[in-house]
Every structure is written in C-alpha cells, then in structure tokens.
Design an enzyme around this catalytic site. Structure first.
Site, PDB file in Angstrom:
ATOM      1  N   ASP A 172      21.311 -37.305  -6.820  1.00  0.00           N
ATOM      2  CA  ASP A 172      21.183 -37.741  -5.316  1.00  0.00           C
ATOM      3  C   ASP A 172      19.844 -36.787  -4.624  1.00  0.00           C
ATOM      4  O   ASP A 172      19.414 -37.103  -3.523  1.00  0.00           O
ATOM      5  CB  ASP A 172      22.287 -38.107  -4.351  1.00  0.00           C
ATOM      6  N   TYR A 266      14.860 -27.494  -5.806  1.00  0.00           N
ATOM      7  CA  TYR A 266      15.656 -26.635  -6.780  1.00  0.00           C
ATOM      8  C   TYR A 266      14.678 -25.810  -7.762  1.00  0.00           C
ATOM      9  O   TYR A 266      15.072 -24.609  -8.202  1.00  0.00           O
ATOM     10  CB  TYR A 266      16.121 -27.606  -7.686  1.00  0.00           C
TER      11      TYR A 266
END
Length: 443
Positions: A172, A266
C-alpha cells in the site's frame, strides 16, 4: 440481477490493521457485497480481542453479514472467496530486533529494507506458503491477496515455490504516496489521476502522472516535492510518527538525484543510508513507535468496545491500507479492469531487466487475474540499483530453500545498505541467534 456476495478471510486477524479493514468492507459493501467475514490467526488471545470488538462493529453496522474467527485452518479457510493476508511473523518483538541489530553496526535498521528486511523475509516464507496450501486445500477457487511483509522476498518465494497458485502480492505504500500527491495539488485522492510506475517493492519510481483529461501533473507535484518532500501541510495521511515524517521529507533529497521521476520514499534507506543511520534514534526505533502508538491504541479501543458492548462512537476508520486491498478484491470479483500497481513477475514488461524478477508495475485487474502493462526499457541508474537489490532478495530465498548460511551472508553483503562482508557477517550472526525459532537451520 443482484451482485455476488463474497466470503472474506482476514488471515492475521489479530493485526492492528484488521479493524480498519473490516470497516472498509462494511462501508464498501454496496460496490463489493460481503456475506461473511472470517478471521484466522495462530495467536488465539490476540485475535480474540480484535475479533470480539469487530463482531460488535459488524452486528451494529451490517447484522446480515456472518462473522466467525478461528485458529483452526480447516474451519478458517473453508467457504472462502478472498483471503486477505497480513501476517507479522514474530510480531513487534522481532521487528524490534530487525531494526536494532543492524543499527548496532551502523547499518540501516528497517523492517523491509536491508538486513532487517531479509531476516523478516526468512521468517515469513514458510507461513505464507502454508497459507497458500490451506487455501488450495479448503477453498481451491479463492484468491490470496498478500499484504504480508517483506513483500519482495515473499513474492519471490511464492513465484518460485507456488508458481501456479492464485496469489497476488501487493503493497500500500505507492497508494499512500499517490493519495498524498493528490492532496498536495488539491485533488481528492489517487483515483483523480493515472500513473505509470516501475521498480521493485519499496524500490521504485513514478515516471508519469496525468489526470483523466491527459494533463501532465508531474510538474505540480515535483514543485511540492522539491520544497517539502512528501510531507503535507495538513493532518491528513496514514503516517504521522516522527520517523515517517522524516522519511516523507527525505523525498526532497531523492528528487535531487533523480529529478525526472518521483521516487518511492523507501529509496531513502538505500541512497541515504549514512544520514539515515546518523539521524536515527537507535534505542527507540519505528517498532517502538508502533508499540507505543498504533498497537496500544488499537487494543485499548478494542477493549473499550468489548467492555461497553457498543462501537457506536469508535474512532476506528478505513484507510489507504484497507482501501487498496478492497479495490483489488472488487476488481477480481466483478471484472472492473481497474489499473493497479502490483508485485508481479517481469516476463519482459521491463524490456531490459531479468524476466523472472518480481517487479512492481501497473496492471489491469479483472476476474481472470491481472495483465501487466509494458514499461519498455529503463535507465541505467535505476536498472543497476534494481539488479543489486533483486540479487540480494533472490539470494535470501536461496538461503531459505537450501538452508545455506553462505547464501544468506551473500544476500546481506549484496544489499546496498551494508558496507562490507565483515559487517554483513557480524549482523547475520546476531540475527541467527534471535531468529532461531523461525528460520530454517542454516549450515
């Protein structure tokens, strides 16, 4: 003609995400009707608290929906159309080890990136494969939608060991970031535009964002990212803890190294690993934030609902995590042909990348599964980073399959967050001790 009503199993019923997922299913039942909701978890006490609270929520909002929970696989996986899997093997105690052991060696400590992510991956492979087998035995026509982290390692293992199974691996984070992108330029949500994205799980880039009239929205979003990263000037958004605000802001620096695309946050852990370690609170990590935050809130709220016998004033609400997996279930059930970012086998979609790599790409989802959209060739910078990361993930799965210490040492060494073979070995040896109950025996 009435719509099909589905039976949903939430595997990981004791997860802190479960109440929001239940509420999303209840709120969305006009477009995605549900006849039954089931929970499955191997932690009976933890699941029971969440289940009893959710039972009250369901009885008050949709009493026509059947509800049950179990720790027995046959009972849980029978009569199911969709399995929504959100396992956390080892729970937050092991996540804390995933984060704090690497930090002791001045390496990024994170649940899905670096050595921590690989350690978590080796814990997750066996239980995920076990769930696939339960589903195929008791509900062979069902789909398993896997939210369990680390999605990249889990996806490689399901590709390798259960290649013909009806499993879709998802994350997600792109959804969360797309909703932020929409809000910062004044749009309602991610469904206000169409995106093109490529990469690996937690390791990707947006190359195009256009509204439904074909107008290019990348310049507007890039203008915001250059100044604020993905942080918002509002209280909206899924993540508000200090560590996440720092991660969202890091997109500003990521945009400097790759100004043509928009980066997944990330990538900070790989491209900014030194500053990430320098600024981290190594004694109070993300795991501690969640234990003291979401974990405490969810179980306190569940207990309150149970004690009061009503959920009429609950603060539980649906979120991006719940919305995405429900959209996917709806697309599979009703053939909506929705465009979604999934983790899939490449098979030439990225022309100049390994065919058997598990990549994250836009797909069109319908009743027969998904169709991967072709991306063409990707630039050298992204290709090189992805090749190193995919090698690390494949070596980790090799280690699990072969029971090989050497392969896991190589996986740690190959990971961009780790500076040397000796640091990799020192982290691995500590990880080996705390993961003994979960990992296969490594020789």
């Amino acid at each position: 003609m009435s719509k099909k009503e589905s039976s949903i199993l939430i595997a990981g019923g004791g997860s802190t995400y479960t109440p929001s997922l239940v509420i999303m299913l209840l709120e969305g039942r006009e477009r995605f009707p549900v006849r039954k909701i089931k929970f499955y978890d191997n932690d009976e006490k933890r699941q029971e608290i969440v289940a009893k609270a959710c039972e009250i929520i369901i009885s008050e909002r949709a009493p026509e929906i059947e509800f049950e929970y179990s720790i027995d696989p046959k009972s849980a996986f029978s009569d199911v159309d969709i399995v929504m899997a959100q396992l956390r093997v080892g729970k937050y105690a092991m996540r804390e080890q995933d984060e704090k052991i690497p930090f002791k060696h001045n390496v990024v400590g994170q649940e899905t990136c670096g050595p921590g992510g690989l350690a978590y991956g080796l814990r997750s492979i066996g239980p995920i494969l076990e769930m696939v087998d339960y589903m195929e035995e008791y509900s062979p026509n069902a789909w398993l939608l896997n939210y369990s982290n680390p999605a990249a390692v889990v996806a490689e293992s399901t590709r390798r060991f259960r290649p013909n199974s009806k499993i879709i691996n998802i994350c997600d984070m792109p959804v969360c970031l797309e909703d932020i992108m929409a809000r910062v330029i004044g749009l309602k949500d991610r469904k206000s535009f169409e995106t093109t994205y490529f990469g690996l799980n937690h390791f990707g880039w947006w190359t195009s964002i256009k509204d439904h009239e074909g107008n290019d929205l990348m310049p507007l979003i890039s203008k915001h990212v250059k100044k604020y990263g993905y942080t918002e000037q509002t209280q909206k958004g899924q993540h508000k803890e200090t560590s996440w605000l720092e991660t969202m802001f890091a997109a500003k620096e990521l945009h400097e190294i790759e100004p043509e695309f928009l980066s997944n946050t990330y990538l900070k852990y790989y491209l900014m690993s030194d500053s990430t370690v320098d600024h981290a609170n190594k004694e109070y990590t993300r795991a501690n934030e969640i234990i003291d935050g979401r974990e405490k809130f969810v179980f306190n709220e569940c207990t309150r609902i149970i004690n009061e016998g009503t959920a009429k004033d609950t603060t539980f609400a649906s979120n991006e995590h719940a919305s995405f997996i429900t959209d996917l279930a709806c697309a599979l059930t009703f053939n909506t042909k929705e465009r979604m970012i999934l983790i899939v086998e490449n098979n030439g979609a990225i022309e100049n990348f390994d065919s058997d790599a598990m990549v994250e790409l836009p797909c069109i989802v319908g009743k027969d599964g998904y169709e991967v959209l072709s991306i063409g060739k990707i630039p050298t910078f992204q290709k090189g980073l992805m090749e190193q990361q995919i090698a690390s993930e494949k070596l980790a799965v090799d280690a699990w399959e072969q029971g090989s210490y050497q392969k896991l040492w190589q996986a740690f060494t190959m990971n961009k967050t780790v500076p040397s073979t000796q640091v990799a070995k020192a982290i691995l040896d500590e990880m080996l001790l705390v993961n003994e109950p979960y990992w296969p025996t490594l020789k």
